[in-house]
Structure formats: structure tokens, C-alpha cells
Design an enzyme around this catalytic site. Structure first.
Site, mmCIF file in Angstrom:
data_model
loop_
_atom_site.group_PDB
_atom_site.id
_atom_site.type_symbol
_atom_site.label_atom_id
_atom_site.label_comp_id
_atom_site.label_asym_id
_atom_site.label_seq_id
_atom_site.Cartn_x
_atom_site.Cartn_y
_atom_site.Cartn_z
ATOM 1 N N GLU A 10 -2.886 -9.005 2.666
ATOM 2 C CA GLU A 10 -3.346 -9.653 3.893
ATOM 3 C C GLU A 10 -4.859 -9.547 4.073
ATOM 4 O O GLU A 10 -5.440 -10.224 4.926
ATOM 5 C CB GLU A 10 -2.619 -9.055 5.112
ATOM 6 C CG GLU A 10 -3.091 -7.685 5.557
ATOM 7 C CD GLU A 10 -2.568 -6.512 4.738
ATOM 8 O OE1 GLU A 10 -2.800 -5.369 5.139
ATOM 9 O OE2 GLU A 10 -1.921 -6.743 3.689
ATOM 10 N N HIS B 196 -3.902 -4.518 -0.381
ATOM 11 C CA HIS B 196 -3.537 -5.181 0.869
ATOM 12 C C HIS B 196 -3.631 -6.690 0.678
ATOM 13 O O HIS B 196 -4.723 -7.244 0.746
ATOM 14 C CB HIS B 196 -4.477 -4.749 1.995
ATOM 15 C CG HIS B 196 -4.288 -3.340 2.429
ATOM 16 N ND1 HIS B 196 -3.349 -2.970 3.368
ATOM 17 C CD2 HIS B 196 -4.911 -2.206 2.052
ATOM 18 C CE1 HIS B 196 -3.407 -1.662 3.555
ATOM 19 N NE2 HIS B 196 -4.345 -1.176 2.764
ATOM 20 N N CYS C 282 0.850 -1.197 0.000
ATOM 21 C CA CYS C 282 0.000 0.000 0.000
ATOM 22 C C CYS C 282 0.891 1.255 0.000
ATOM 23 O O CYS C 282 1.633 1.469 -0.945
ATOM 24 C CB CYS C 282 -0.972 -0.039 1.183
ATOM 25 S SG CYS C 282 -2.359 1.115 1.004
#
Length: 207
Positions: A184, A182, A79
Site C-alpha cells: 500500500e 508494504h 509485513c
């Protein structure tokens, strides 16, 4: 061991938990020696570009990140962390970045679409031979950003997404990589992308 660089800005917990779930030893740290001895490093980031660079400079971690990149060990920016890899940003003025990838970060132009770009968008693979994309198929990942990177070198673009224009999604040059989204928070595809990066670090997974 994977070092997640703690310079005061970023989703450190969520990224570290994702790395742990993939079976890798991980430490969140601002210790320069630990970062330098790790098999690879992740530079996360949430917030403003200028503030992030100020933190990196004040803590001395800017030099540490540059040393990781120069060492040949894998480095991943996520990011804002990806944006910091570039030469400069126009966010709230002009700010110099890490200059590991030539290019600049600009704000989405005002239009009939929402800013920030927030939500799930499909990736388009430009370099399917990239080790980050090994064994993967194009799919959706989760973005949250108001600024986007414009690489000077088209060869550094690994994947893009479409948000009323072509938007840089994954970049890479040598051992330096970045993901605007992102991973994750991007479901199975995000974790597979993260796993492919971790595999480059040469550390043994417990899974």
C-alpha cells in the site's frame, strides 16, 4: 468483500484505503463471522511478533485466520503479518507463529549495513508464473523491517530482494500469500501486486 483482520496491530487504515482505491468492498473487523464470510482476508501487522501472536490468541482470531487458510480462500499477510504465517520467530525470545508456512523469522545479522532495512529495494521474481506476479515486471517496493523470514521450502519463495543478502519478499503456498514490504506504500507496483491478490478473491472490482 475483503476482510482486513483487526487484532490490534497493523496499518489498517492505509491498507483498507488501498483496497478501496482498487475498487473493492472492504471491511476492517475483528468479527469472526464477518471474516469467515469474506471472499478473502488480509492480515496486516506492525510491531513485535510475540505481541502480535499474543493478541491473536487472546482474541481468538488465531483460529479464525487458520480457518480462512483451511477454507481455501485467499489470505495475504503484510509485513509482520507475513512473518506471522511462519512457524516461529526469534524476535525478543522464541515465539510460535501460525505455522501456515514452515520456516522461521530471524533478525538481520549486525554488519556494515543499517538495521532496520528501510527504503526502496528492487524485487527479483523467482516464480513469474505466480498469480501475484501476473502481468508485472520487476521493480521497487518499500520495506521497513529488522527481521526477515527464512522459508524451509524454496518453492514457497515467489520473490526476493537484495539487502546485502537474499531477503524474502513475497511468499506463497496454495491460497496463502505474504509480502514483507508494504504494497500500500509501494507506488504503482505495490498496488498492482495488491490488485492481483484481490483478483484471486473472486470479488468484482468497480474499476
Amino acid at each position: 468483500m475483503i476482510a482486513i483482520i483487526d487484532y490490534g496491530m497493523g496499518n489498517l487504515h492505509s491498507v483498507s484505503k488501498a483496497v478501496e482505491r482498487l475498487g473493492y468492498e472492504v471491511v476492517v473487523t475483528a468479527d469472526k463471522e464477518i471474516i469467515g464470510s469474506a471472499d478473502g482476508a488480509i492480515l496486516p501487522g506492525v510491531g513485535a511478533f510475540g505481541d502480535a501472536m499474543a493478541n491473536l490468541n487472546e482474541t481468538g482470531l488465531k483460529d479464525t485466520v487458520l480457518e480462512v487458510a483451511a477454507s481455501g480462500k485467499p489470505l495475504l499477510g503484510i509485513c509482520l503479518g507475513m512473518q506471522l504465517l511462519f512457524s516461529e520467530s526469534e524476535e525478543h525470545g522464541r515465539h510460535q507463529g501460525l505455522n501456515l508456512l514452515p520456516g522461521r523469522v530471524v533478525r538481520f545479522k549486525e554488519g556494515s549495513y543499517k538495521i532496520p532495512h528501510m527504503g526502496w529495494n528492487q524485487l527479483s521474481f523467482l516464480q513469474p508464473q505466480s498469480p501475484l506476479l501476473k502481468g508485472l515486471e520487476e521493480g521497487y517496493v518499500y520495506f521497513v523491517h529488522s527481521y526477515h523470514a527464512l522459508p524451509d521450502e524454496s518453492g514457497h519463495l515467489i520473490a526476493t530482494t537484495d539487502y546485502f543478502q537474499q531477503v524474502t519478499a513475497i511468499v506463497g503456498s496454495g491460497n496463502v500469500f505474504g509480502m514483507q514490504f508494504h504494497p500500500e506504500k509501494s507506488g504503482p507496483l505495490g498496488l498492482k501486486l495488491l490488485r492481483n491478490f484481490l483478483a484471486l478473491c473472486g470479488t468484482a472490482s468497480a474499476q
